[in-house]
Structure formats: C-alpha cells, structure tokens
Write a protein that holds these residues in place. Sequence first.
Motif, mmCIF file in Angstrom:
data_model
loop_
_atom_site.group_PDB
_atom_site.id
_atom_site.type_symbol
_atom_site.label_atom_id
_atom_site.label_comp_id
_atom_site.label_asym_id
_atom_site.label_seq_id
_atom_site.Cartn_x
_atom_site.Cartn_y
_atom_site.Cartn_z
ATOM 1 N N GLU A 20 40.658 12.831 35.396
ATOM 2 C CA GLU A 20 39.951 13.972 35.977
ATOM 3 C C GLU A 20 40.775 14.534 37.130
ATOM 4 O O GLU A 20 41.596 13.833 37.726
ATOM 5 C CB GLU A 20 38.543 13.564 36.443
ATOM 6 N N ILE A 68 39.234 17.867 46.718
ATOM 7 C CA ILE A 68 38.397 17.270 47.760
ATOM 8 C C ILE A 68 38.500 18.092 49.039
ATOM 9 O O ILE A 68 39.592 18.237 49.609
ATOM 10 C CB ILE A 68 38.838 15.804 48.026
ATOM 11 N N ILE A 88 38.177 18.234 52.696
ATOM 12 C CA ILE A 88 38.119 17.217 53.750
ATOM 13 C C ILE A 88 37.878 17.842 55.130
ATOM 14 O O ILE A 88 38.142 17.213 56.151
ATOM 15 C CB ILE A 88 39.415 16.364 53.758
ATOM 16 N N ASP A 140 33.345 13.924 52.797
ATOM 17 C CA ASP A 140 34.257 14.729 51.979
ATOM 18 C C ASP A 140 33.464 15.288 50.797
ATOM 19 O O ASP A 140 32.592 14.597 50.245
ATOM 20 C CB ASP A 140 35.406 13.867 51.435
ATOM 21 N N ILE A 141 33.768 16.523 50.415
ATOM 22 C CA ILE A 141 33.073 17.132 49.269
ATOM 23 C C ILE A 141 34.016 17.121 48.071
ATOM 24 O O ILE A 141 35.086 17.735 48.102
ATOM 25 C CB ILE A 141 32.644 18.580 49.581
ATOM 26 N N TYR A 142 33.617 16.409 47.027
ATOM 27 C CA TYR A 142 34.437 16.278 45.826
ATOM 28 C C TYR A 142 33.983 17.284 44.771
ATOM 29 O O TYR A 142 32.785 17.383 44.483
ATOM 30 C CB TYR A 142 34.296 14.873 45.233
ATOM 31 N N THR A 143 34.931 18.003 44.200
ATOM 32 C CA THR A 143 34.662 18.821 43.018
ATOM 33 C C THR A 143 35.602 18.299 41.942
ATOM 34 O O THR A 143 36.820 18.309 42.126
ATOM 35 C CB THR A 143 34.937 20.308 43.300
ATOM 36 N N VAL A 144 35.014 17.807 40.860
ATOM 37 C CA VAL A 144 35.812 17.060 39.886
ATOM 38 C C VAL A 144 35.712 17.705 38.505
ATOM 39 O O VAL A 144 34.611 17.976 38.022
ATOM 40 C CB VAL A 144 35.322 15.592 39.836
ATOM 41 N N PHE A 145 36.866 17.958 37.893
ATOM 42 C CA PHE A 145 36.920 18.576 36.565
ATOM 43 C C PHE A 145 37.370 17.525 35.545
ATOM 44 O O PHE A 145 38.386 16.862 35.747
ATOM 45 C CB PHE A 145 37.910 19.749 36.555
ATOM 46 N N HIS A 190 34.486 26.661 40.582
ATOM 47 C CA HIS A 190 33.248 26.033 41.053
ATOM 48 C C HIS A 190 32.854 26.708 42.354
ATOM 49 O O HIS A 190 33.723 27.146 43.124
ATOM 50 C CB HIS A 190 33.462 24.527 41.271
ATOM 51 N N ASN A 212 31.991 25.519 45.014
ATOM 52 C CA ASN A 212 32.523 24.843 46.207
ATOM 53 C C ASN A 212 33.908 25.368 46.587
ATOM 54 O O ASN A 212 34.371 25.154 47.704
ATOM 55 C CB ASN A 212 32.683 23.341 45.948
ATOM 56 N N VAL A 248 42.363 18.369 49.389
ATOM 57 C CA VAL A 248 43.306 17.410 48.820
ATOM 58 C C VAL A 248 43.119 17.470 47.307
ATOM 59 O O VAL A 248 41.982 17.540 46.832
ATOM 60 C CB VAL A 248 42.988 15.992 49.338
ATOM 61 N N LYS A 284 36.332 8.452 37.726
ATOM 62 C CA LYS A 284 35.709 7.451 38.592
ATOM 63 C C LYS A 284 34.195 7.416 38.397
ATOM 64 O O LYS A 284 33.553 8.453 38.260
ATOM 65 C CB LYS A 284 36.017 7.754 40.053
ATOM 66 N N HIS A 324 31.856 17.843 31.740
ATOM 67 C CA HIS A 324 31.113 18.258 32.922
ATOM 68 C C HIS A 324 32.018 18.477 34.129
ATOM 69 O O HIS A 324 33.031 17.827 34.280
ATOM 70 C CB HIS A 324 30.070 17.203 33.282
ATOM 71 N N VAL A 325 31.600 19.390 34.933
ATOM 72 C CA VAL A 325 32.225 19.538 36.244
ATOM 73 C C VAL A 325 31.255 18.894 37.223
ATOM 74 O O VAL A 325 30.069 19.209 37.225
ATOM 75 C CB VAL A 325 32.403 21.028 36.592
ATOM 76 N N LYS A 326 31.757 17.963 38.000
ATOM 77 C CA LYS A 326 30.860 17.241 38.905
ATOM 78 C C LYS A 326 31.164 17.620 40.350
ATOM 79 O O LYS A 326 32.293 17.959 40.683
ATOM 80 C CB LYS A 326 31.049 15.729 38.744
ATOM 81 N N SER A 327 30.145 17.505 41.169
ATOM 82 C CA SER A 327 30.346 17.721 42.600
ATOM 83 C C SER A 327 29.497 16.713 43.359
ATOM 84 O O SER A 327 28.333 16.516 43.034
ATOM 85 C CB SER A 327 29.936 19.148 42.962
ATOM 86 N N TYR A 328 30.100 16.070 44.308
ATOM 87 C CA TYR A 328 29.333 15.088 45.090
ATOM 88 C C TYR A 328 29.987 14.897 46.451
ATOM 89 O O TYR A 328 31.123 15.330 46.684
ATOM 90 C CB TYR A 328 29.221 13.746 44.348
ATOM 91 N N ARG A 329 29.244 14.261 47.341
ATOM 92 C CA ARG A 329 29.758 13.990 48.686
ATOM 93 C C ARG A 329 29.945 12.492 48.866
ATOM 94 O O ARG A 329 29.125 11.704 48.398
ATOM 95 C CB ARG A 329 28.760 14.479 49.737
ATOM 96 N N LEU A 330 31.015 12.139 49.564
ATOM 97 C CA LEU A 330 31.256 10.730 49.854
ATOM 98 C C LEU A 330 31.658 10.590 51.316
ATOM 99 O O LEU A 330 32.151 11.555 51.920
ATOM 100 C CB LEU A 330 32.399 10.198 48.979
ATOM 101 N N LYS A 342 33.827 9.836 54.571
ATOM 102 C CA LYS A 342 35.230 10.210 54.793
ATOM 103 C C LYS A 342 36.186 9.102 54.343
ATOM 104 O O LYS A 342 35.956 7.927 54.585
ATOM 105 C CB LYS A 342 35.485 10.482 56.287
#
Lengths: 370, 189
Positions: free
Chosen positions: A133, A137, A139, A145-150, A163, A165, A252, A259, B25-31, B33
């Motif tokens: 993927e 991110i 940062i 941190d806000i992740y946008t994952v393709f 997206h 975001n 980033v 994951k 899918h395109v996912k978005s989430y927060r983690l 730092k």
Amino acid sequence: MKQEIIKALSSPKLFAYSLVWLMVLVVVGTVSQRDIGLFASQQRYFSSYIFLFGPIPLPGGRIVLTLMLTNLISMLFKQNLWKMKKIGILVVHLGGVMLLVGAGLTAIFSSEGSMVIEEGSRSNTIDDFHNTELAIINISEQNYDIYTVFGQHLFVRGNNLRHENLNFDITVLEYMDNSTFEPISGQSDIQYRGMLKNISLKEIPIDKDDMKNRPGIIFQVSGSFTDSDGIYGLIFGQSVPATLSINGKQYVMSIQKKKTYLPFAIELLDFKKVMHPGTQVAKSFSSRINLIEDNVPRSVLIEMNKPLRHKGYTFFQASFIEGLDGEATVLAAVHNYGRLFPYISSIIMSIGLLLHLLTKLPSLMKKNKK
Amino acid sequence: MGFNKEYFALFLFAFIICSCDENKHVKSYRLPKTSFNISKNEVPKDIQKSINGISWDLPQNWVPSDGHSMRLASFDVPFSRGIGDLSIVSLGSESGGLTANVNRWRKQIDLGPISESEIKTESIVGQSKSGSFRLFRLINDSSKEKAILAAVLPMEGKTLYIKLTASQQGIIELETIFTQFCSSIDKVQ
C-alpha cells in the motif's frame, strides 16, 4: 424455464467435470510452483477467475469453486430431494455448501502477515506477506499523524489517487512488483523529486520467493502548485521516506506492506531457541510474550506447535532474527474468518452419510433376507 | 416476468462474491505521532553523512534502507546485476571479539570457523580517517548467490562492524567502493 435452469445447474455431471478440472488445476499449480514460486502459482491457478494458457483463457480456481457451489445450491432447489428418505443426501449437500462458503470467506476476507518484535519491545501491527500500500502521512498535527492509505489494486498506470485529506493529486506512472535501483544515465529535463534526482528505479523479474520481491512505484504529484509538484519514486524497505511540504503541511510518503492494526499489543519478554545437540540446527523456538489489552498484560508462551489464538487472530512461531545485541521473534499472524467452517461442515457431512446409511438400512436388510 | 426470489438470491450471492476485495479501499486513520527519518535530507548523496558521532562519505547511488534497531545504519548498494545489503553496527570494544564475529559471518555463508591467526592472515589492513581497519572478503565457491565483504574498525571505546552481503559477482564489483567507504569513516568532532 425455471426448472430447466435448475436442472442444468444442479446436474451431477457439472459437479463431476468441475471436480476433474479442479484436479487438473491442482496438478498444474503444484508443478508450476517449481518455476514461478508458491505465491505466484496460487494466484494464477487458484485465486484467479480466469487464467491464460498461451492465448487460451481457461477457468481458474475461483470460477470452478463458484460453479461447484452454485451446483450444490441448485441441487437444494430440487423438489424431489426434500423427502424424508433423502435426508442424508440433503444434509451431505448442506455440508458441502458450508465447506465451499467457508472457502469463499477464507479466500476473500482472510489475511496473513508477520509481526517482528525485538526482545523488550512491543507491537500491535501486522505486515501483510504479499499486498502493498502507498501511505501518505500528514505529520503536521501536534498530537497525531493522519494516514491516507491507497491499496495495491489502485496502482494502475494513469490512475489518479485522490482523497479529501490531501490537497494535491497523485497519478500512478508505474508500479513494479519487484524493482531495483539503476544509476541515472545523463541529464534529464523531467522534474524528478526525492531520490529519483540521483537514482532511478527499474522493474526486474519477480523472484520465486515473494518475500524477496521489493515493490516500487513511480508517481506524479500535481495540483499543489508548489515546488513539491513533480515525479517521485518509492521502493519497499526505504528507511528514509520521501517528503512533501505543501501549504504549510508536511507529508511523508512510503510504500509499505499492507498494515493491520490490532486492538491489542504483543510484548516480547523472552525468546528462546533450543538447538539439536552438537549442531547449529534449531530444534525448537518459543516466545514468552505479554498480551496487552486495555493496558492489562497477560503472560503467554507461543511455541512452534502451540500458537496463540486471540480475537480471531492466530499467531504462530514462524522464525527469529538473531542480532549481535539481542534477538527478535517473527510471528506469522493469520486472520481467517472461515477457520471453523471445515470442521463444522465435515461433522455435518459425516452426520449426513450416517443418516443416509440409516435410511437405507431397512431396505438393505430386506434384500439380505430375500 | 415477475420477481423471482431464487434468481435474486443467486444474483445477490454472485454480486457479493465478485465485489468483495478490501484491497481496493482507500483508508484513512489517525495514529499517535511516530518518528520518521525525515530530519535527514532525503537525497541519497546527502543522507546520513554522520550518525552517532561517526561520519562517512556516502557513494551517490547507495540508498538508506530499513535495517533493525541493532544497526547504526543500513544501505542498499546497487551493482550491475542486483543489490547488496550493507549494515553498520557499533558495539562496545568488548563485544564478541574479532574471531567470534568473523566466524559468525563465515557461518552465514556455510564456511567453517578458523583460528584468530588465520583470520589475521586472511584479512587486508586498510586505513580510515580514524585508524586502521581489517577487511575480509568471504566467499564460498559452492554458494555463488551469497558472499560477504566485511570490515572491522576499532575506534575509541567501540568497534564498528561494516558488512556488505551480495552475490559473489556483486562482492567483486563492489570491493573498491566498499574499501573507499570504509576509508572515509571518521569521528565527528
């Protein structure tokens, strides 16, 4: 018309031919493992709907199994099956349907990956064995941190990844299942950014062992109208990721194995390996871990034939990494929604066969008396 | 033709089976730092010129890669037919010792252990900016896919272990640049 369709779909011949074709796939898939590797063979013959044999398209495992499932379900619509004396056959068919539904759930929803934990540290992340993927991110936030994952299936040449975001566009230029670096020859007018300024990526043949493949991606960032617009390249395993700075936000970018974040964490307390006496061959290895959920730790021992099962996940002791200063355990993590289906369907089919025998028993005894 | 429940159920089933694939899918989430290695310049030739009080001149096409926490740094080292893995580990001067570490490397390519005097005979002494180092070329003729170039560089209070793993051809191609890299290692004042 309806009866004709059911008759055609529920024909035992269809099931028999499908079974024969499945056997052919098993033989071909097993033989081809030697040349193209286990994962590629599995994908080509069993996880595909159709595969090409030269120029000829042939049905893959998924289409054959779907046909078999349709055949068994159609059989259940036959009126003459719903009789007391055929209850055994009916139950066997239901067991078969359940087995195939379980296989479908496993094929579609299950995932497998690995979790590497060094002694004294903890992890709640599973890295998929195969799927990759692209993570973008943000940062810039102070606390998170806000992740946008393709996902990997979106990595098609020319595909735009957008997206809400992200205040820029990403266009996939090239995705490589296995890639390596290549020195740049000469100057170029193309607006390369990041590591592509100094080195380029090229596709290389896929390794038989999928774990050795290093996916790479080349993509264009546009629409930010800043110096960050340009062409970027990422390769799996790159520890220094590409960065973007757009309108005061810092991003980033990284290509990574897909994951999965668990609702619990595993902490490795101690890793032990026992060698065969007088050799350097490992006899067994085990991990003493803390399973941490809601900040409450529970001590568990994972051994080679004694996995940990928790919340639908199964953690097997797969391997280990030996470093100079310590050890790290490698756990194979499997999430299989259809895990119980084979057991339950086997029991149902056994009961069906028993019922069939019992219903046939009186007539068999009569024949014997005559 | 009226509404037919059986056909609808079959269609729905087929639709569900064919449309399920969460990889799309395109996912978005927060983690919370995370520390990314971005304080360093992302351009390879400028990356990691120094770390933990040790500096080096990084060849232009060496790219930092994922190692693990025991490594001070890791690099992907391209050559004509592949890519080598270079690791730099810093240990206290007492850790392991030369013989144990060289024999561990030898074991990784299925070579048997040798004595300390043999190790010293088989090594070449090189000169870095912070002192002399021993260079080892470990090749097993029966395993062309894996060979090792390694250097052991004692420094004040610690020892640097620099190891490059590649195919035999890669090791032969990369020996000069590896030696140059080791020679460039210095202490940061």
